[in-house]
Scaffold this active site. Structure first.
Site, PDB file in Angstrom:
ATOM      1  N   GLU A  46       0.713  -1.118   0.079  1.00 21.08           N
ATOM      2  CA  GLU A  46      -0.048  -0.030   0.028  1.00 21.08           C
ATOM      3  C   GLU A  46       0.766   1.190   0.041  1.00 21.08           C
ATOM      4  OE1 GLU A  46      -1.786   0.936   3.932  1.00 21.08           O
ATOM      5  OE2 GLU A  46      -3.493   1.779   3.210  1.00 21.08           O
ATOM      6  N   ASN A 109      -6.814   6.351  -1.791  1.00 21.56           N
ATOM      7  CA  ASN A 109      -5.598   5.435  -1.280  1.00 21.56           C
ATOM      8  C   ASN A 109      -5.973   4.225  -2.444  1.00 21.56           C
ATOM      9  OD1 ASN A 109      -3.886   3.409  -0.347  1.00 21.56           O
ATOM     10  ND2 ASN A 109      -4.515   4.001   1.666  1.00 21.56           N
ATOM     11  N   LYS A 125      -9.466   2.164  -1.880  1.00 18.71           N
ATOM     12  CA  LYS A 125      -9.683   1.787  -0.680  1.00 18.71           C
ATOM     13  C   LYS A 125     -10.688   2.163  -0.057  1.00 18.71           C
ATOM     14  CE  LYS A 125      -6.958   1.393   4.002  1.00 18.71           C
ATOM     15  NZ  LYS A 125      -5.687   1.634   4.612  1.00 18.71           N
ATOM     16  N   GLU A 144      -5.698   8.784   7.700  1.00 20.25           N
ATOM     17  CA  GLU A 144      -6.142   8.459   6.430  1.00 20.25           C
ATOM     18  C   GLU A 144      -7.641   8.906   6.001  1.00 20.25           C
ATOM     19  OE1 GLU A 144      -5.658   4.636   4.689  1.00 20.25           O
ATOM     20  OE2 GLU A 144      -4.328   3.998   6.423  1.00 20.25           O
ATOM     21  N   CYS A 170      -4.812  -2.964   2.812  1.00 17.41           N
ATOM     22  CA  CYS A 170      -4.581  -3.010   4.303  1.00 17.41           C
ATOM     23  C   CYS A 170      -5.695  -3.100   5.153  1.00 17.41           C
ATOM     24  CB  CYS A 170      -3.921  -1.653   4.743  1.00 17.41           C
ATOM     25  SG  CYS A 170      -3.051  -1.660   6.250  1.00 17.41           S
ATOM     26  N   ASN A 195       0.144  -0.931   5.433  1.00 18.42           N
ATOM     27  CA  ASN A 195       1.151  -0.143   6.397  1.00 18.42           C
ATOM     28  C   ASN A 195       0.401  -0.272   7.503  1.00 18.42           C
ATOM     29  OD1 ASN A 195       3.066   2.019   4.617  1.00 18.42           O
ATOM     30  ND2 ASN A 195       1.516   1.501   3.434  1.00 18.42           N
TER      31      ASN A 195
HETATM   32  N1  CDT Z   1      -2.932   1.411   6.545  1.00 15.81           N
HETATM   33  C1  CDT Z   1      -3.820   0.914   7.273  1.00 15.81           C
HETATM   34  O1  CDT Z   1      -4.746   0.551   7.004  1.00 15.81           O
HETATM   35  N2  CDT Z   1      -3.500   0.413   8.476  1.00 15.81           N
HETATM   36  C2  CDT Z   1      -4.370  -0.278   9.390  1.00 15.81           C
HETATM   37  C3  CDT Z   1      -4.268   0.167  10.843  1.00 15.81           C
HETATM   38  C4  CDT Z   1      -4.723   1.429  11.439  1.00 15.81           C
HETATM   39  S1  CDT Z   1      -4.260   1.797  12.956  1.00 15.81           S
HETATM   40  C5  CDT Z   1      -5.384   3.128  13.206  1.00 15.81           C
HETATM   41  C6  CDT Z   1      -4.450  -1.698   9.654  1.00 15.81           C
HETATM   42  O2  CDT Z   1      -5.640  -2.276   9.578  1.00 15.81           O
HETATM   43  O3  CDT Z   1      -3.462  -2.177   9.424  1.00 15.81           O
END
Ligand code: CDT
Length: 309
Positions: A46, A109, A125, A144, A170, A195
């Site tokens: 991502e 995203n 996303k 985000e 993600c 990420n």
């Molecule tokens: N990038 C992403 O979607 N990360 C989320 C963590 C969010 S923590 C506020 C994940 O689900 O891994």
């Protein structure tokens, strides 16, 4: 047997001062190694092209536009598309997308699926985590919901690489609806990047549970929809913040068949038989025979729980 050799290209931390050209150089190296290993597809993470910028609060979101791509391929990213054509390897790439519509800028995203140097699929996303406003008490931000709109393309699938492909990004991987909507279109391989900060600023979970929940989500989604899942991390330390690793290739039986070992740039490879899920789809998860949609209405009617009186 429909064999597809696939790689997940894990990418170690990208620092704020790293240029697109430098990052693309790292990705090209991974792509060339994947092609050299006989892979037909390589999956990148991502927001692959920059540091994970939603950790920074900027009052004016347009100040973050340097992290976004207005065109793909652009001058710095074209070598990836050229290499795809030259090496005969497809790729999946996550990036921040800036679209000009009339007099309005829209930011998503996004991830693309590329084959023969051409974009054959795009996904934006849907499940955006984090928050929209500055949280001064938090150790870092996860903005985000500030920088991106919710994706407007749904969860499409594409016939590609000899099978049926879907994408998600993600946080989408934690939601069973993601996999089921793709499963209802006969998906055979879901590719995704992530990420995931090692600390969730909203919900403190021990480090071992962070990795457990990551694997659990991939494995359950794969098994319950009889699909391969290929997940690539951007990980390691970025500007002082650590992101989890654990890139994985999961079979339709829910087993992890390949997993990364470190927290840097790393390639994991698996020979995936796209027919492995066919038997499960005919029996345990024969949706046509066993699903009971008359009892599932709440899933789309209701967003949040309503407790009994
Ligand atoms: N990038 C992403 O979607 N990360 C989320 C963590 C969010 S923590 C506020 C994940 O689900 O891994």
């Amino acid at each position: 047997m429909r064999k597809l050799r696939v790689a997940a290209a894990q990418v170690g931390g990208i620092q704020p001062d790293e240029t697109r050209t430098e990052v693309v150089g790292r990705l090209l190296d991974l792509m060339e190694r994947a092609a050299g290993a006989g892979c037909r597809l390589v999956v990148f993470p991502e927001l692959t092209l920059t540091t994970f910028f939603p950790r920074y609060f900027l009052e004016d979101i347009s100040s973050a536009d340097t992290y976004f791509e207005t065109a793909l391929p652009g001058p710095e990213t074209r070598p990836l598309f050229d290499a795809s054509r030259r090496l005969g390897i497809g790729f999946h790439l996550g990036y921040a997308e800036l679209v000009r519509e009339g007099d309005r800028n829209r930011r998503f995203n996004t991830a693309i699926l590329v084959d023969g140097g051409e974009i054959i699929g795009k996904y934006r996303k849907v499940h955006l985590p984090g928050h929209a406003d500055h949280l001064p008490e938090a150790p870092f931000q996860h903005l985000e919901k500030r920088y991106f709109e919710v994706g407007d393309l749904g969860f499409p699938v594409w016939k590609a690489f000899g099978g049926v492909f879907g994408m998600c990004i993600c946080n989408d991987r934690r939601w069973p609806e993601t996999y089921r909507v793709l499963g209802l279109q006969g998906v055979e391989m879901i590719v995704l990047g992530y990420n995931t900060p090692e600390v969730n600023i909203h919900h403190r979970e021990p480090a071992h549970l962070r990795m457990f929940h990551h694997r659990l989500s991939l494995q359950a989604g794969a098994y319950q929809n009889a699909t391969w899942v290929v997940a690539a991390a951007k990980c390691g330390v970025e500007d002082g913040s650590r992101l989890i690793a654990g890139s994985a290739i999961v079979s339709p039986n829910g087993e992890i068949v390949a997993e990364s070992a470190g927290e840097g740039d790393e390639l994991i490879v698996a020979d995936c038989d796209l027919d492995v899920g066919t038997d499960l789809k005919r029996h345990v998860f024969d949706f046509a025979r066993h699903r009971r949609t008359e009892h599932y209405g709440l899933i789309t009617e209701r967003t949040a729980p309503v407790l009994p009186d």
